[in-house]
Design a protein around this motif. Structure first.
Motif, PDB file in Angstrom:
ATOM      1  N   HIS A 178     -56.538  55.689  12.559  1.00  0.00           N
ATOM      2  CA  HIS A 178     -57.764  55.101  13.092  1.00  0.00           C
ATOM      3  C   HIS A 178     -57.946  53.613  12.805  1.00  0.00           C
ATOM      4  O   HIS A 178     -58.987  53.057  13.138  1.00  0.00           O
ATOM      5  CB  HIS A 178     -58.976  55.887  12.587  1.00  0.00           C
ATOM      6  CG  HIS A 178     -59.055  57.271  13.160  1.00  0.00           C
ATOM      7  ND1 HIS A 178     -59.437  57.518  14.450  1.00  0.00           N
ATOM      8  CD2 HIS A 178     -58.750  58.479  12.626  1.00  0.00           C
ATOM      9  CE1 HIS A 178     -59.402  58.821  14.685  1.00  0.00           C
ATOM     10  NE2 HIS A 178     -58.988  59.424  13.600  1.00  0.00           N
ATOM     11  N   THR A 179     -56.986  52.987  12.167  1.00  0.00           N
ATOM     12  CA  THR A 179     -57.068  51.535  12.007  1.00  0.00           C
ATOM     13  C   THR A 179     -55.674  50.948  11.925  1.00  0.00           C
ATOM     14  O   THR A 179     -54.752  51.592  11.409  1.00  0.00           O
ATOM     15  CB  THR A 179     -57.876  51.131  10.755  1.00  0.00           C
ATOM     16  OG1 THR A 179     -57.812  49.708  10.597  1.00  0.00           O
ATOM     17  CG2 THR A 179     -57.337  51.785   9.497  1.00  0.00           C
ATOM     18  N   LYS A 209     -65.548  53.457  15.791  1.00  0.00           N
ATOM     19  CA  LYS A 209     -64.705  54.223  14.874  1.00  0.00           C
ATOM     20  C   LYS A 209     -65.389  55.528  14.454  1.00  0.00           C
ATOM     21  O   LYS A 209     -64.724  56.535  14.202  1.00  0.00           O
ATOM     22  CB  LYS A 209     -64.351  53.385  13.649  1.00  0.00           C
ATOM     23  CG  LYS A 209     -63.430  52.212  13.949  1.00  0.00           C
ATOM     24  CD  LYS A 209     -62.077  52.682  14.462  1.00  0.00           C
ATOM     25  CE  LYS A 209     -61.175  51.516  14.820  1.00  0.00           C
ATOM     26  NZ  LYS A 209     -59.878  51.963  15.374  1.00  0.00           N
ATOM     27  N   GLU A 212     -64.738  57.836  17.254  1.00  0.00           N
ATOM     28  CA  GLU A 212     -63.349  58.294  17.144  1.00  0.00           C
ATOM     29  C   GLU A 212     -63.234  59.445  16.141  1.00  0.00           C
ATOM     30  O   GLU A 212     -62.576  60.452  16.402  1.00  0.00           O
ATOM     31  CB  GLU A 212     -62.439  57.148  16.684  1.00  0.00           C
ATOM     32  CG  GLU A 212     -61.949  56.233  17.767  1.00  0.00           C
ATOM     33  CD  GLU A 212     -60.922  55.254  17.236  1.00  0.00           C
ATOM     34  OE1 GLU A 212     -60.239  55.574  16.240  1.00  0.00           O
ATOM     35  OE2 GLU A 212     -60.808  54.153  17.795  1.00  0.00           O
ATOM     36  N   GLY A 239     -66.067  55.891   9.562  1.00  0.00           N
ATOM     37  CA  GLY A 239     -66.177  54.913  10.639  1.00  0.00           C
ATOM     38  C   GLY A 239     -66.461  53.519  10.108  1.00  0.00           C
ATOM     39  O   GLY A 239     -65.908  52.528  10.605  1.00  0.00           O
ATOM     40  N   GLY A 243     -63.751  50.655  10.419  1.00  0.00           N
ATOM     41  CA  GLY A 243     -64.195  49.494  11.184  1.00  0.00           C
ATOM     42  C   GLY A 243     -64.059  48.215  10.395  1.00  0.00           C
ATOM     43  O   GLY A 243     -63.609  47.180  10.924  1.00  0.00           O
ATOM     44  N   GLU A 246     -60.533  47.224  10.295  1.00  0.00           N
ATOM     45  CA  GLU A 246     -60.076  46.748  11.603  1.00  0.00           C
ATOM     46  C   GLU A 246     -60.427  45.286  11.837  1.00  0.00           C
ATOM     47  O   GLU A 246     -59.655  44.543  12.465  1.00  0.00           O
ATOM     48  CB  GLU A 246     -60.694  47.622  12.705  1.00  0.00           C
ATOM     49  CG  GLU A 246     -60.023  47.504  14.050  1.00  0.00           C
ATOM     50  CD  GLU A 246     -58.685  48.220  14.113  1.00  0.00           C
ATOM     51  OE1 GLU A 246     -58.070  48.185  15.185  1.00  0.00           O
ATOM     52  OE2 GLU A 246     -58.245  48.806  13.104  1.00  0.00           O
TER      53      GLU A 246
END
Length: 626
Positions: A178-179, A209, A212, A239, A243, A246
């Motif tokens: 996820h990142t 996120k 996701e 998330g 995030g 990211e």
């Protein structure tokens, strides 16, 4: 690989009236602290009774603590809910559209309203155009003193946040999925203090996120997320962390500024934020926010939460100064909530309540002094990165170096069977000369906790009971041991370098220390449990990739805190695995004479420890205590 054998048989046997002086002191303390930058405090809620009483408590503590700058409640409501909502005047409010029911996926997940509300505020609020720094809190918090980002060490690009150790998704495949920058993932939440430019960059990614995470149901499992219920409920927290990674934010992580009532603050630490997300107690009195989910106490004139013991009573309960300070924090939390409710009832136009001893106390100079605004201490603003480096510099047994701190823990349930064992173990602990503190990990269901009489038997960390597994329905109380250890690691403030884990049915006859038994980082010490024959047969081959590293150990465990943090979740996960493997419960495979899977937790420990080898590429082999 040689096995050390060390003799230990001789050591262990199997209100509006906050008057004059206090406010003057607070203002004098804040003199010269006028904000050089504009700051704003945010918190997110929904239009429900549950959040209204929390809002009253947070808003009262905001005013009482002298928190600089304005505060805004981000209120997520559906149009239908707003028609009957009574709490619009409880706080300065910015209304945001409710995303509890996702408009695209129809997923029911109210926690997403937090990032969605921040995004909406940034885009549509005029106030957001006149801010340099933002503090984001949860509604179930009490502010004890000014939370000023730049005084806590926050910088542009380096937010300050509280430590949420249970967000293990930062350490495994979840972050990689996820990142693009899993190495930047920080396990943080609760208290967030950051520059507005960082928040503008982060907020939309925080929201996306979170979405996701909610859609990635295949990775909701406890072994990926750290959520013991495996329901994706902490998706918003991951998330945030994903995030932030990211967009390249790296946090200054602090484990001192925020405390859960019920936990003991470290010596020299002055928490400025209390997060009452978990049940806490003082003597036979207890409080859990979940018991007041539908409570309309804000609008019920004259009704407060049940009054706790008075300070003078607490002084007789606990002789240890730091433990006593923890109990006083518990009192401060509930009394601040009740003081806020008392003032809100007056604002609602309620008649003046009848005199009572408790109301008199809430208006007294004593309570005013006990709950006056606090300022952070130098130790309070020390970040975890610094503490971690200092811990790694210590060498056990090196002349001239201080011995590392140790902490002893044991797991029980709230029943008379464990109470008399607790009395014996704790008494022997104090007689043995064991260094450090001892904590009972008490696993109880909410209904049992209400009737429980043994709160004062030991310093206690309360954990949710997993005797009845929340996913499988399996009845297996022994799983509470690894589940409780994991919960303690994720929620307690721990300053020890080594952890000693015992069973309740033990008597200590002398100190159990890492320096005496040569425990070290990557090298735990334990006692032999030769009947765990599953380490030698197909059971180990089925449940660990390194059956050759399976040690038949248990009972007494001495382990470095870093090893325990890496290992605890696997201990729980492997226990669940072995417990579910009913086809291999037979005596010839497990050594369990009852063939009931009752020693699954012991195998969970041994298989988990063996599995860590493949996870860390470093042997977590055991020395033996005999």
């Amino acid at each position: 690989m040689g096995v050390e054998r060390i003799s230990l048989l001789g050591v262990v046997v199997l209100v509006a009236v906050v008057m004059g002086g206090v406010w003057v002191q607070a203002k004098e303390a804040a003199a010269g602290r006028e904000a050089p930058w504009r700051m704003h405090t945010l918190f997110s809620v929904e239009c429900q009774n549950y959040f209204d009483w929390q809002t009253v408590g947070l808003m009262h503590s905001y005013r009482k603590s002298q928190q600089p700058g304005p505060i805004t409640r981000l209120l997520s409501c559906t149009e239908q809910e707003k028609k009957t909502y009574r709490g619009m005047e409880l706080a300065p409010t910015f209304e945001v559209p409710s995303m509890s029911r996702h408009p695209r996926t129809d997923d029911w997940y109210p926690a997403i309203n937090k990032p969605a509300g921040v995004v909406h505020w940034l885009k549509h609020s005029k106030e957001a155009q006149n801010v340099d720094w933002v503090v984001i809190l949860d509604a179930d918090m009490i502010i004890r003193g000014p939370i000023i980002p730049w005084e806590l060490g926050a910088e542009k690009g380096r937010p300050v946040a509280a430590y949420y150790g249970y967000l293990i998704g930062c350490d495994n495949d979840l972050a990689k999925l996820h990142t693009k920058h899993p190495e930047l993932c920080d396990k943080v939440g609760g208290l967030l203090a950051m520059h507005i430019d960082d928040l503008r960059a982060l907020a939309p990614v925080w929201l996306s996120k979170t979405e996701e995470q909610r859609e990635d149901k295949a990775h909701w499992g406890t072994n990926y997320t750290g959520d013991i219920y495996g329901t994706g409920w902490i998706s918003e927290m991951h998330g945030y962390s994903f995030g932030a990674a990211e967009v390249g934010l790296r946090h200054k992580i602090n484990d001192n500024l925020m405390i859960y009532p019920g936990y003991t603050p470290r010596e020299g630490i002055e928490p400025i934020l209390m997060h009452y997300g978990l049940p806490f107690s003082v003597g036979n009195w207890s409080f859990s926010k979940l018991e007041h989910h539908e409570d309309d106490i804000v609008y019920d004139c004259g009704r407060l939460f049940p009054e706790p013991p008075y300070p003078r009573e607490v002084k007789g309960m606990e002789t240890d100064p730091n433990q006593r300070r923890a109990l006083f924090l518990n009192l401060e939390c509930i009394n601040t909530l009740n003081e806020g409710l008392l003032l809100q009832h007056t604002a609602n136009g309620c008649p003046k309540p009848k005199w009572s001893k408790y109301l008199s106390f809430l208006k007294s100079k004593t309570f005013a002094e006990l709950s006056q605004p606090r300022l952070v201490t130098p130790k309070s603003v020390q970040m975890m990165e610094v503490e971690h480096m200092q811990t790694q510099e210590k060498h056990v047994g090196n002349p001239g170096k201080p011995y590392p701190k140790i902490h002893t823990i044991f797991s029980t349930e709230c029943s008379p069977y464990f109470d008399w064992q607790t009395v014996g173990l704790v008494h022997s602990f104090h007689l043995s000369g064991q260094p450090g503190n001892i904590t009972r990990l008490l696993s109880c269901k909410e209904e049992d906790l209400k009737q429980y009489k043994g709160h004062d038997l030991a310093t206690t960390h309360y954990v949710p009971s997993m005797s009845r597994h929340p996913l499988t329905g399996d009845w297996y109380p022994a799983i509470n041991k690894p589940a409780a250890v994991l919960h303690w690691l994720n929620h307690a403030k721990i300053d020890a370098e080594y952890i000693v884990i015992l069973d309740a049915d033990m008597i200590m006859r002398g100190p159990i220390t890492p320096w005496e038994f040569n425990a070290s980082l990557g090298r735990p010490v334990s006692t032999p449990y030769d009947y765990l024959i599953g380490c030698d047969n197909e059971l180990a081959k089925m449940h660990t990739r390194h059956p050759d590293a399976c040690n038949k150990v248990g009972g007494v465990i001495i382990m470095h805190i870093n090893d325990l943090r890496r290992f605890a979740l696997l201990w729980l996960h492997k226990t669940e695995e072995v417990r579910a493997d009913t086809a291999h419960w037979s005596r010839n495979i497990t050594g369990d004479v009852y063939e009931a899977g009752w020693i699954s937790e012991m195998y969970g420990y041994s298989f988990g420890a063996a599995e860590v080898i493949s996870e860390l590429i470093k042997m977590l082999n055991h020395s033996y205590l005999i």
